[in-house]
Design a protein around this motif. Structure first.
Motif, PDB file in Angstrom:
ATOM      1  N   GLN A  45       0.823  -1.207   0.000  1.00  0.00           N
ATOM      2  CA  GLN A  45       0.000   0.000   0.000  1.00  0.00           C
ATOM      3  C   GLN A  45       0.857   1.257   0.000  1.00  0.00           C
ATOM      4  OE1 GLN A  45      -3.482  -0.121  -0.350  1.00  0.00           O
ATOM      5  NE2 GLN A  45      -2.993   1.973  -0.952  1.00  0.00           N
ATOM      6  N   CYS A  46       1.959   1.226   0.718  1.00  0.00           N
ATOM      7  CA  CYS A  46       2.876   2.361   0.751  1.00  0.00           C
ATOM      8  C   CYS A  46       3.422   2.652  -0.654  1.00  0.00           C
ATOM      9  CB  CYS A  46       4.014   2.071   1.722  1.00  0.00           C
ATOM     10  SG  CYS A  46       5.176   3.421   1.932  1.00  0.00           S
ATOM     11  N   VAL A  47       3.814   1.615  -1.360  1.00  0.00           N
ATOM     12  CA  VAL A  47       4.323   1.777  -2.729  1.00  0.00           C
ATOM     13  C   VAL A  47       3.225   2.300  -3.641  1.00  0.00           C
ATOM     14  CG1 VAL A  47       5.244   0.550  -4.734  1.00  0.00           C
ATOM     15  CG2 VAL A  47       6.106   0.030  -2.447  1.00  0.00           C
ATOM     16  N   LEU A  48       2.040   1.738  -3.549  1.00  0.00           N
ATOM     17  CA  LEU A  48       0.933   2.178  -4.396  1.00  0.00           C
ATOM     18  C   LEU A  48       0.540   3.615  -4.113  1.00  0.00           C
ATOM     19  CD1 LEU A  48      -1.321  -1.013  -4.344  1.00  0.00           C
ATOM     20  CD2 LEU A  48       0.177  -0.210  -6.198  1.00  0.00           C
ATOM     21  N   ASP A  49       0.500   3.996  -2.835  1.00  0.00           N
ATOM     22  CA  ASP A  49       0.153   5.374  -2.474  1.00  0.00           C
ATOM     23  C   ASP A  49       1.148   6.359  -3.064  1.00  0.00           C
ATOM     24  OD1 ASP A  49      -2.009   4.424  -1.049  1.00  0.00           O
ATOM     25  OD2 ASP A  49      -1.074   4.702   0.929  1.00  0.00           O
ATOM     26  N   ARG A  50       2.418   6.027  -2.974  1.00  0.00           N
ATOM     27  CA  ARG A  50       3.447   6.922  -3.514  1.00  0.00           C
ATOM     28  C   ARG A  50       3.342   7.006  -5.031  1.00  0.00           C
ATOM     29  NH1 ARG A  50       5.595  11.445  -3.673  1.00  0.00           N
ATOM     30  NH2 ARG A  50       7.781  11.514  -4.186  1.00  0.00           N
ATOM     31  N   TYR A  51       3.037   5.887  -5.677  1.00  0.00           N
ATOM     32  CA  TYR A  51       2.869   5.883  -7.127  1.00  0.00           C
ATOM     33  C   TYR A  51       1.730   6.818  -7.531  1.00  0.00           C
ATOM     34  CZ  TYR A  51       1.860   4.315 -11.834  1.00  0.00           C
ATOM     35  OH  TYR A  51       1.622   4.281 -13.182  1.00  0.00           O
ATOM     36  N   VAL A  52       0.601   6.711  -6.855  1.00  0.00           N
ATOM     37  CA  VAL A  52      -0.552   7.567  -7.151  1.00  0.00           C
ATOM     38  C   VAL A  52      -0.194   9.027  -6.888  1.00  0.00           C
ATOM     39  CG1 VAL A  52      -2.899   8.158  -6.401  1.00  0.00           C
ATOM     40  CG2 VAL A  52      -2.263   5.757  -6.777  1.00  0.00           C
ATOM     41  N   GLU A  53       0.493   9.279  -5.784  1.00  0.00           N
ATOM     42  CA  GLU A  53       0.906  10.642  -5.441  1.00  0.00           C
ATOM     43  C   GLU A  53       1.796  11.220  -6.543  1.00  0.00           C
ATOM     44  OE1 GLU A  53       3.877  12.561  -2.193  1.00  0.00           O
ATOM     45  OE2 GLU A  53       2.412  11.111  -1.427  1.00  0.00           O
ATOM     46  N   ARG A  54       2.760  10.456  -7.001  1.00  0.00           N
ATOM     47  CA  ARG A  54       3.672  10.921  -8.043  1.00  0.00           C
ATOM     48  C   ARG A  54       2.944  11.151  -9.357  1.00  0.00           C
ATOM     49  NH1 ARG A  54       9.080  12.303  -7.279  1.00  0.00           N
ATOM     50  NH2 ARG A  54       9.536  11.354  -9.260  1.00  0.00           N
ATOM     51  N   GLU A  55       1.998  10.293  -9.688  1.00  0.00           N
ATOM     52  CA  GLU A  55       1.244  10.428 -10.931  1.00  0.00           C
ATOM     53  C   GLU A  55       0.403  11.703 -10.939  1.00  0.00           C
ATOM     54  OE1 GLU A  55       0.973   8.508 -13.890  1.00  0.00           O
ATOM     55  OE2 GLU A  55       2.892   7.828 -13.106  1.00  0.00           O
ATOM     56  N   SER A  56      -0.057  12.119  -9.760  1.00  0.00           N
ATOM     57  CA  SER A  56      -0.922  13.291  -9.688  1.00  0.00           C
ATOM     58  C   SER A  56      -0.149  14.608  -9.658  1.00  0.00           C
ATOM     59  CB  SER A  56      -1.837  13.193  -8.465  1.00  0.00           C
ATOM     60  OG  SER A  56      -1.078  13.294  -7.278  1.00  0.00           O
ATOM     61  N   GLU A  57       1.153  14.541  -9.478  1.00  0.00           N
ATOM     62  CA  GLU A  57       1.954  15.765  -9.456  1.00  0.00           C
ATOM     63  C   GLU A  57       2.149  16.272 -10.881  1.00  0.00           C
ATOM     64  OE1 GLU A  57       5.489  14.575  -7.413  1.00  0.00           O
ATOM     65  OE2 GLU A  57       4.486  14.546  -5.468  1.00  0.00           O
ATOM     66  N   ALA A  58       2.112  17.578 -11.042  1.00  0.00           N
ATOM     67  CA  ALA A  58       2.209  18.184 -12.370  1.00  0.00           C
ATOM     68  C   ALA A  58       3.627  18.149 -12.921  1.00  0.00           C
ATOM     69  CB  ALA A  58       1.700  19.619 -12.318  1.00  0.00           C
ATOM     70  N   ASP A  59       4.622  18.182 -12.065  1.00  0.00           N
ATOM     71  CA  ASP A  59       6.006  18.210 -12.513  1.00  0.00           C
ATOM     72  C   ASP A  59       6.422  16.865 -13.083  1.00  0.00           C
ATOM     73  OD1 ASP A  59       6.207  20.817 -11.564  1.00  0.00           O
ATOM     74  OD2 ASP A  59       6.956  20.167  -9.618  1.00  0.00           O
ATOM     75  N   SER A  60       7.460  16.885 -13.870  1.00  0.00           N
ATOM     76  CA  SER A  60       8.017  15.655 -14.415  1.00  0.00           C
ATOM     77  C   SER A  60       8.577  14.812 -13.280  1.00  0.00           C
ATOM     78  CB  SER A  60       9.139  15.974 -15.405  1.00  0.00           C
ATOM     79  OG  SER A  60       9.862  14.808 -15.723  1.00  0.00           O
ATOM     80  N   PRO A  61       8.340  13.508 -13.282  1.00  0.00           N
ATOM     81  CA  PRO A  61       8.903  12.653 -12.231  1.00  0.00           C
ATOM     82  C   PRO A  61      10.414  12.517 -12.355  1.00  0.00           C
ATOM     83  CG  PRO A  61       7.809  11.316 -13.881  1.00  0.00           C
ATOM     84  CD  PRO A  61       7.526  12.766 -14.230  1.00  0.00           C
ATOM     85  N   HIS A  62      10.980  13.055 -13.436  1.00  0.00           N
ATOM     86  CA  HIS A  62      12.409  12.934 -13.657  1.00  0.00           C
ATOM     87  C   HIS A  62      13.188  14.159 -13.202  1.00  0.00           C
ATOM     88  CE1 HIS A  62      11.417   9.340 -15.798  1.00  0.00           C
ATOM     89  NE2 HIS A  62      10.572  10.021 -16.521  1.00  0.00           N
ATOM     90  N   GLU A  63      12.490  15.161 -12.707  1.00  0.00           N
ATOM     91  CA  GLU A  63      13.143  16.364 -12.219  1.00  0.00           C
ATOM     92  C   GLU A  63      13.430  16.242 -10.725  1.00  0.00           C
ATOM     93  OE1 GLU A  63      10.831  19.782 -13.201  1.00  0.00           O
ATOM     94  OE2 GLU A  63      10.728  19.246 -15.315  1.00  0.00           O
ATOM     95  N   ALA A  64      14.563  16.793 -10.311  1.00  0.00           N
ATOM     96  CA  ALA A  64      14.920  16.772  -8.893  1.00  0.00           C
ATOM     97  C   ALA A  64      13.900  17.581  -8.097  1.00  0.00           C
ATOM     98  CB  ALA A  64      16.307  17.365  -8.708  1.00  0.00           C
ATOM     99  N   ARG A  65      13.506  17.079  -6.947  1.00  0.00           N
ATOM    100  CA  ARG A  65      12.517  17.740  -6.096  1.00  0.00           C
ATOM    101  C   ARG A  65      13.154  18.580  -5.001  1.00  0.00           C
ATOM    102  NH1 ARG A  65       7.372  16.829  -8.125  1.00  0.00           N
ATOM    103  NH2 ARG A  65       7.650  15.002  -9.388  1.00  0.00           N
ATOM    104  N   LYS A  66      14.363  18.223  -4.627  1.00  0.00           N
ATOM    105  CA  LYS A  66      15.015  18.906  -3.518  1.00  0.00           C
ATOM    106  C   LYS A  66      16.180  19.718  -4.052  1.00  0.00           C
ATOM    107  CE  LYS A  66      16.098  16.569  -0.017  1.00  0.00           C
ATOM    108  NZ  LYS A  66      16.682  15.584   0.847  1.00  0.00           N
ATOM    109  N   ALA A  67      16.471  20.795  -3.356  1.00  0.00           N
ATOM    110  CA  ALA A  67      17.569  21.666  -3.766  1.00  0.00           C
ATOM    111  C   ALA A  67      18.894  20.930  -3.760  1.00  0.00           C
ATOM    112  CB  ALA A  67      17.636  22.882  -2.848  1.00  0.00           C
ATOM    113  N   ASP A  68      19.060  19.957  -2.862  1.00  0.00           N
ATOM    114  CA  ASP A  68      20.349  19.262  -2.764  1.00  0.00           C
ATOM    115  C   ASP A  68      20.363  17.948  -3.564  1.00  0.00           C
ATOM    116  OD1 ASP A  68      18.628  17.829  -1.139  1.00  0.00           O
ATOM    117  OD2 ASP A  68      20.073  17.568   0.468  1.00  0.00           O
ATOM    118  N   ALA A  69      19.308  17.705  -4.358  1.00  0.00           N
ATOM    119  CA  ALA A  69      19.276  16.478  -5.166  1.00  0.00           C
ATOM    120  C   ALA A  69      20.318  16.549  -6.258  1.00  0.00           C
ATOM    121  CB  ALA A  69      17.879  16.288  -5.778  1.00  0.00           C
TER     122      ALA A  69
END
Length: 70
Positions: A45-69
């Motif tokens: 469920q944790c994996v599925l929740d994160r997948y759904v969360e990532r899919e709903s975000e407008a930004d590209s999943p390939h872009e760094a999210r954190k300043a130190d990434a």
């Protein structure tokens, strides 16, 4: 990151909180990336929740999210 087996992984999580965080090796947000469980259903469920969360975000999943990434 889903870590399966709380008895095994809890010492690592505690070390991250008590050593790595105070020494600035990780940020407080990084702690939220670790999920320790003994329940296979919860792990999935944790994996599925994160997948759904990532899919709903407008930004590209390939872009760094954190300043130190990297």
């Amino acid at each position: 990151v889903v870590l399966f087996g709380s008895e095994y992984w809890s010492p690592l999580r505690d070390w991250v909180r008590t050593r790595a965080l105070p020494e600035g090796m990780v940020s407080a947000d990084d702690l939220d990336l670790l999920h320790v469980t003994d329940d296979p259903v919860e792990a999935v469920q944790c994996v599925l929740d994160r997948y759904v969360e990532r899919e709903s975000e407008a930004d590209s999943p390939h872009e760094a999210r954190k300043a130190d990434a990297q």
